[in-house]
Every structure is written in structure tokens, then in C-alpha cells.
Design a protein around this motif. Sequence first.
Motif, PDB file in Angstrom:
ATOM      1  N   THR A   4      30.958  55.722  87.796  1.00 21.41           N
ATOM      2  CA  THR A   4      31.292  54.387  88.289  1.00 21.41           C
ATOM      3  C   THR A   4      32.713  54.417  88.851  1.00 21.41           C
ATOM      4  N   PRO A   5      33.015  53.504  89.763  1.00 20.61           N
ATOM      5  CA  PRO A   5      34.392  53.444  90.272  1.00 20.61           C
ATOM      6  C   PRO A   5      35.320  52.813  89.241  1.00 20.61           C
ATOM      7  N   PRO A   6      36.620  53.132  89.297  1.00 24.96           N
ATOM      8  CA  PRO A   6      37.233  54.038  90.273  1.00 24.96           C
ATOM      9  C   PRO A   6      36.991  55.499  89.896  1.00 24.96           C
ATOM     10  N   PHE A   7      36.671  56.296  90.911  1.00 21.19           N
ATOM     11  CA  PHE A   7      36.388  57.711  90.717  1.00 21.19           C
ATOM     12  C   PHE A   7      37.357  58.510  91.569  1.00 21.19           C
ATOM     13  N   GLU A   8      37.978  59.531  90.983  1.00 18.33           N
ATOM     14  CA  GLU A   8      38.969  60.330  91.690  1.00 18.33           C
ATOM     15  C   GLU A   8      38.278  61.499  92.401  1.00 18.33           C
ATOM     16  N   ARG A  38      38.208  58.975 103.722  1.00 20.69           N
ATOM     17  CA  ARG A  38      37.476  59.579 102.606  1.00 20.69           C
ATOM     18  C   ARG A  38      36.865  58.455 101.767  1.00 20.69           C
ATOM     19  N   THR A  39      35.575  58.581 101.466  1.00 17.44           N
ATOM     20  CA  THR A  39      34.846  57.480 100.841  1.00 17.44           C
ATOM     21  C   THR A  39      33.844  57.998  99.820  1.00 17.44           C
ATOM     22  N   ILE A  40      33.745  57.296  98.703  1.00 24.46           N
ATOM     23  CA  ILE A  40      32.702  57.553  97.710  1.00 24.46           C
ATOM     24  C   ILE A  40      31.747  56.363  97.748  1.00 24.46           C
ATOM     25  N   LEU A  41      30.461  56.631  97.894  1.00 24.20           N
ATOM     26  CA  LEU A  41      29.463  55.560  97.993  1.00 24.20           C
ATOM     27  C   LEU A  41      28.547  55.588  96.774  1.00 24.20           C
ATOM     28  N   PHE A  42      28.389  54.430  96.124  1.00 20.86           N
ATOM     29  CA  PHE A  42      27.561  54.282  94.931  1.00 20.86           C
ATOM     30  C   PHE A  42      26.390  53.353  95.266  1.00 20.86           C
ATOM     31  N   THR A  43      25.174  53.791  94.983  1.00 19.87           N
ATOM     32  CA  THR A  43      24.035  52.884  95.108  1.00 19.87           C
ATOM     33  C   THR A  43      23.739  52.274  93.741  1.00 19.87           C
ATOM     34  N   PRO A  44      23.003  51.154  93.663  1.00 18.35           N
ATOM     35  CA  PRO A  44      22.785  50.451  92.394  1.00 18.35           C
ATOM     36  C   PRO A  44      22.224  51.348  91.298  1.00 18.35           C
ATOM     37  N   ALA A  45      22.712  51.098  90.092  1.00 15.19           N
ATOM     38  CA  ALA A  45      22.381  51.792  88.840  1.00 15.19           C
ATOM     39  C   ALA A  45      23.704  52.084  88.178  1.00 15.19           C
ATOM     40  N   GLY A  46      24.104  51.202  87.308  1.00 19.34           N
ATOM     41  CA  GLY A  46      25.414  51.330  86.680  1.00 19.34           C
ATOM     42  C   GLY A  46      26.507  50.669  87.498  1.00 19.34           C
ATOM     43  N   THR A  47      26.134  50.007  88.625  1.00 21.86           N
ATOM     44  CA  THR A  47      27.144  49.343  89.460  1.00 21.86           C
ATOM     45  C   THR A  47      26.874  47.842  89.540  1.00 21.86           C
ATOM     46  N   GLY A  48      26.122  47.307  88.583  1.00 25.99           N
ATOM     47  CA  GLY A  48      25.843  45.882  88.597  1.00 25.99           C
ATOM     48  C   GLY A  48      24.883  45.473  89.683  1.00 25.99           C
ATOM     49  N   GLN A  54      33.946  52.994  97.815  1.00 27.42           N
ATOM     50  CA  GLN A  54      35.281  53.182  97.251  1.00 27.42           C
ATOM     51  C   GLN A  54      36.113  54.095  98.141  1.00 27.42           C
ATOM     52  N   THR A  55      37.381  53.712  98.376  1.00 27.05           N
ATOM     53  CA  THR A  55      38.296  54.557  99.126  1.00 27.05           C
ATOM     54  C   THR A  55      38.818  55.674  98.229  1.00 27.05           C
ATOM     55  N   ARG A  56      39.522  56.607  98.859  1.00 28.34           N
ATOM     56  CA  ARG A  56      40.109  57.719  98.106  1.00 28.34           C
ATOM     57  C   ARG A  56      41.033  57.222  96.997  1.00 28.34           C
ATOM     58  N   ARG A  57      41.739  56.110  97.245  1.00 32.42           N
ATOM     59  CA  ARG A  57      42.696  55.605  96.268  1.00 32.42           C
ATOM     60  C   ARG A  57      42.077  54.642  95.258  1.00 32.42           C
ATOM     61  N   GLY A  58      40.761  54.442  95.344  1.00 35.02           N
ATOM     62  CA  GLY A  58      40.084  53.654  94.327  1.00 35.02           C
ATOM     63  C   GLY A  58      39.754  52.227  94.687  1.00 35.02           C
ATOM     64  N   GLY A  83      31.932  61.563 101.024  1.00 33.34           N
ATOM     65  CA  GLY A  83      31.892  61.850 102.442  1.00 33.34           C
ATOM     66  C   GLY A  83      33.031  61.201 103.192  1.00 33.34           C
ATOM     67  N   GLU A  84      32.871  61.176 104.505  1.00 35.97           N
ATOM     68  CA  GLU A  84      33.881  60.622 105.397  1.00 35.97           C
ATOM     69  C   GLU A  84      33.289  59.423 106.131  1.00 35.97           C
ATOM     70  N   LEU A  85      34.007  58.323 106.092  1.00 35.78           N
ATOM     71  CA  LEU A  85      33.599  57.110 106.796  1.00 35.78           C
ATOM     72  C   LEU A  85      34.268  57.103 108.160  1.00 35.78           C
ATOM     73  N   VAL A  86      33.456  57.031 109.224  1.00 34.11           N
ATOM     74  CA  VAL A  86      33.983  57.008 110.580  1.00 34.11           C
ATOM     75  C   VAL A  86      33.398  55.808 111.320  1.00 34.11           C
ATOM     76  N   VAL A  87      34.005  55.481 112.451  1.00 35.46           N
ATOM     77  CA  VAL A  87      33.561  54.330 113.241  1.00 35.46           C
ATOM     78  C   VAL A  87      33.401  54.756 114.692  1.00 35.46           C
ATOM     79  N   TRP A  88      32.317  54.288 115.312  1.00 40.56           N
ATOM     80  CA  TRP A  88      32.033  54.590 116.705  1.00 40.56           C
ATOM     81  C   TRP A  88      32.418  53.394 117.566  1.00 40.56           C
ATOM     82  N   ASP A  89      33.283  53.637 118.535  1.00 35.70           N
ATOM     83  CA  ASP A  89      33.687  52.605 119.479  1.00 35.70           C
ATOM     84  C   ASP A  89      32.711  52.653 120.651  1.00 35.70           C
TER      85      ASP A  89
END
Length: 341
Positions: A4-8, A38-48, A54-58, A83-89
Amino acid sequence: MVLTPPFEPMLAQAAESVPGPGVLAGGLALEQKFDGHRTILFTPAGTGGRVLIQTRRGSLVQDRFPDLVAAAAQLPDGLVLDGELVVWDTAAGRLSFEALQRRAAARGRSAAALAAKTPAFFIAFDVLQQDGTELLTRPYRERRRILEDLFDTRQLSAPWTLCPMTTDLAKAREWLETWTDVSGVEGILVKGMNQRYLPGSRAWYKIRRRDTTEAIIGAITGTLARPQLLVLGRHDHHGRLRAVGRTVPLRPDAAQQVAEHLTAAGPEHPWTGVKFSSAWGSREALDAVLVRPDLVAEISADVAIDRGGVYRHPVRHVRLRLDVSVEDVPRFGGGSAAATG
């Protein structure tokens, strides 16, 4: 244990070349390194019952990326991806770090509006939990196989992207030489096939593509006799000198050479009254001394450049180019394309 977050997250240290086999025993995995968040992604189950991003800094930022949260319906519950979160313009037809920054600051209706114009993509390079079971002690080769199986069995598509990986060193060198010409790809990450996932540890290696180019020395820190680092600029198409970045601290021999050619600035210096930040995105100001902007430095820089032509990371001073005039320096916005001369 359910993560669960925050995760380092596990981190990487900078390297100039691929480390030898003795450093990362069991074989090397080489991944493309993208210039995003840098991003950590959690799907439901233990996340309410919610998708959490979550960002790298939590910090939790799922409210800023509603398009990614909606697309998480494609993913199974109890999953944690790194993984890495990126955006396409869409207007520019490229990955855009500036657009990513705008999206990271937007909320509510603004977040939804920006999602339509600049959609987010998640480039997954590791899986830390599957079906509610954490995988941190599994070797990288096994986690990678689980990640590839996830993309295959779920037939995942945009915005989910599997980070390209190879074990072929020649292929990775090709990526450094060719793929990094594509906006958003800035180098490679080197990992051990037998490595466990070590939160907070800098046990991976990152190698950034570096290009050589020129810039004008407009200011320094330290003194004219003992400059410490250089503040660099380039002229825009209106002839204005625009700051593009700063160097790392100079070596003693380089500082001595630069000092021999520095001249104190006059009151007409275009940067009079301007403050320079100590780092990209920082509010801490450099204690800068303006110098006459008639010296050209050859620099080595990575490919992380804002659209306006500002380097996000400190560059390296290679040498003075006393044979090159300021008129020969690439214009502001010219990126890191090497100048001729």
C-alpha cells in the motif's frame, strides 16, 4: 503482505557505461529510459476499492489523471505496477514533459480537459504485486515474465505500454544511438536479471544519451579568479540572451582556463537583475556573478530538454571554444544538436 502507499521505489545511480558482468551477476537486462514521472500504480485490493497513483516521493495524484484511472478497468485487482508516467501532446505529435507538468498540477475540470488534449500513458517496467501477493523477493527475470504474461493474457493496449527490454548489449547501444533521437526516450536502464526489488536502494544503473554542443557563458558562481560553475545562455531569434542551464562544478584545471578569459559584465548585461535557480524546478537561487557574454563553451548535455531549449539537468563543461563566436552558437530552442565550427 499487501503493498500500500506510500511505497518507496527502487532507484538507479548514474553511470557512464554499462557495468561489467561482475557488478550485476546473472546477466543484464537493459530497458529504454523514458523522460516522465516515476509512478507506482495500485489497483483495488487493500487500497479501499480505489485505483491509486503514487509519485516517487509518495504523493497520491490519481485525481489529476482521470483518464488513467478509468483505463485501469483493464487491469486485475490486487496489482501493483512500477513504471513511468508520460503524456502525449496531440497538437505537437510528441511526448511532452511540459504537458506532463501541467497535468500533474491540474485538478477537477481542468484535469479532465487536459486529459482530452494531452492523454497520459503508463510505461510499465516492473510488477511488484499480483493477485494481492507481493513479488519483491522474486528475481527480475521472473517479475519480467509475469509482467509480459499480464500484457499478453489481458491484451493490454493504450494507455498501458510494456517497456522495451533486451539482454543484447549491441541492441541497447543501438537504442542509445537511435531511439534517443525520439522525444521522450533519454537513455537506458541497466538491471540484473537475478536482482530482487529493493525499495529505496540505488542498485540499478541509468545511462543517459549525451550530445555535444555550444552555449554562451553569461554568468558564473564563485569569483572571476575562481569560477565554480557556469550559467549558460543562447540568443533567441530576436537577439535576446536566454538562459538555458548551468554546468556541474568545474574541475580545477577547467576553472583556471575559464578564469583567464572572463571579463566582468557592464551595466548593459541582458541578465542584469535576473535571478537563476540552483536546479530545474527549484526556487533556491544561485549566487551568480554576471560576466561579459562573449565566451563560448563546448558542453556535454543529456537529451532532457524543455521545448524552449532549457536543460533540466546540469550540463558538463568540456572546453572553451575560443575559435567560435557567439553568433555561431545554436539559437535558443535549438536543443542539443551539435554546432558546426
